[in-house]
Design an enzyme around this catalytic site. Structure first.
Site, PDB file in Angstrom:
ATOM      1  CB  SER A 182      -8.411   5.320   3.700  1.00 55.10           C
ATOM      2  OG  SER A 182      -9.017   6.551   3.392  1.00 55.10           O
ATOM      3  CG  HIS A 210      -5.472   2.852   5.810  1.00 57.56           C
ATOM      4  ND1 HIS A 210      -6.177   1.738   6.212  1.00 57.56           N
ATOM      5  CD2 HIS A 210      -6.338   3.884   5.887  1.00 57.56           C
ATOM      6  CE1 HIS A 210      -7.421   2.070   6.499  1.00 57.56           C
ATOM      7  NE2 HIS A 210      -7.549   3.378   6.309  1.00 57.56           N
ATOM      8  CE  LYS A 241      -7.807   3.607  10.020  1.00 60.76           C
ATOM      9  NZ  LYS A 241      -7.597   4.935   9.444  1.00 60.76           N
TER      10      LYS A 241
END
Ligand SMILES: *Cc1c(COP(=O)(O)O)cnc(C)c1O
Length: 391
Positions: A182, A210, A241
């Protein structure tokens, strides 16, 4: 109020202030989009994880509103008591198909997934082997487990192999890694990790927070990106996300999911998602199948990364839309971020302890929702701040 507690708190805050690490929260006065309003000003937003722009997608908003009107704002109980709605199951079936696994289970967040997944599976006769740059929630999840633990230097496959050899006496060896890291935006060396796992009969867990929505066909994640289906035992993902909403999930075998339903503590002891959140997650997965948002995301990421490099910035090992601009000293990284905001670009400064002190940075994440003009303007702001601060 307890005086002693107040004194301890005061000392902690003073320490942060002395190290110039005490920060006010940045407040957005608008929706989470490619532009946001901060202090009454419109700025380009390079700070969010809203990779695909789904946080404000009309179809997804509609789904949330419809489910809320029909089913209410809260689910009323934990999943194992009265808090499992049909749409919770529908989402999990969709996620299992998305990840091409037997089953999937949704937790409140990616964080609680990592807190809840390792502890019920491993015992003191087992060992966890973890990359040193794994996310804080993985580290906390490991702390809650009674298994032995080994840490290997970031993506160092020789060190990983050495740990696998040294840990031959344990019953079960579990390798744990982020799919995309990340803070640096580099991708885990999953083909080598799975090969080593197979060589030493170890299990593999990948946290694709991610990577989901970003890597792989229509955002299926790092396992799909490397075509390693069936070779990673535990896949963790977030819905907060790229998926644009809220939540986390674990995808894997039916046995894994059955075990977590009975032993995963956040699943057992914390209330399930409201209908609006769940319906939005379902709609987001559908939108991701209908629209190829990844293409624009990667096009934007490549353009922006190239622009930063042409300006002479150090963008580290990034291979994904997460592009760090490494400044060095912590206070200078914070000053860089502040100056960018003045120039109309929002991206956060990140320093110790999240990254090493001499690798302090501003982290940028472009999204599919940014226009070419947004990115050109952002690059111009980076150039002006570079000049101004003599970076
Ligand atoms: C952001 C992140 C999480 C936490 O996910 P949430 O859904 O925001 O709780 C977990 N793991 C990694 C690697 C992350 O980057």
């Amino acid at each position: 109020m307890n005086d002693l507690l107040e004194q301890v708190l005061g000392e902690k805050i003073d320490e942060l202030k002395n190290k110039k690490l005490f920060r006010e929260l940045t407040v957005l006065q608008s929706a989470q989009g490619p532009h946001v309003t901060i202090n009454g000003r419109d700025v380009i937003n390079l700070a969010s994880n809203n990779y695909l722009g789904l946080a404000t997608h009309p179809k997804i908003i509609d789904a949330a509103v419809r489910a809320t009107k029909e089913l209410g704002v809260g689910s009323g109980a934990v999943r194992t008591i009265a808090g499992t709605l049909q749409i919770h199951q529908e989402l999990e079936e969709k996620l299992a198909r998305f990840k091409q696994t037997e089953a999937a289970l949704v937790f409140q967040s990616g964080f609680t997934c990592n807190m809840g997944v390792i502890e019920p599976l491993l015992s003191p006769e087992d060992v966890i082997i973890s990359d040193e740059l794994n996310h804080a929630s993985i580290i906390d999840g490991i702390r809650l487990s009674k298994a032995a633990r080994r840490i290997y230097p970031h993506s160092d496959m020789d060190a990983l192999e050495k740990h696998l050899q040294e840990c031959a006496g344990y019953r079960l060896r579990l390798i744990v890694t982020d799919g995309v890291f990340s803070m640096d935006g580099d991708i885990a060396r999953l083909p080598e990790i799975t090969e080593l796992a197979e060589k030493y009969n170890a299990a593999v867990m990948v946290d694709d927070a991610h990577a989901s929505g970003v890597l792989g066909r229509r955002g299926r994640g790092s396992v799909d990106h490397f075509n390693l289906h069936g070779r990673v035992d535990i896949q963790v993902g977030t819905l907060s996300k790229a998926i644009g909403v809220l939540g986390g999930y674990i995808a894997g075998s039916r046995k894994l999911i059955n075990c977590l339903i009975h032993r995963g503590r956040p699943f057992l002891f914390s209330t399930s998602h409201p209908p609006g959140v769940t319906a939005a997650n379902i709609a987001a997965l559908e939108v991701m199948q209908e629209e190829n948002l990844q293409e624009k995301l990667w096009e934007n990421a490549a353009y922006f990364k190239k622009g930063l490099k042409q300006l002479g910035f150090n963008t580290g090992q990034s291979e994904t839309p997460i592009t760090p601009v490494i400044i060095g000293d912590g206070a200078r990284a914070m000053a860089f971020s502040d100056a960018l905001l003045e120039e109309g670009v929002f991206c956060t400064g990140i320093g110790y302890p999240t990254v090493p002190e001499d690798k302090s940075r501003v982290r940028t994440i472009v999204t599919a929702a940014h226009t070419r003009e947004d990115l050109e303007q952002a690059l111009e702001a980076f150039a002006r701040v570079k000049e101004k601060l003599q970076v």
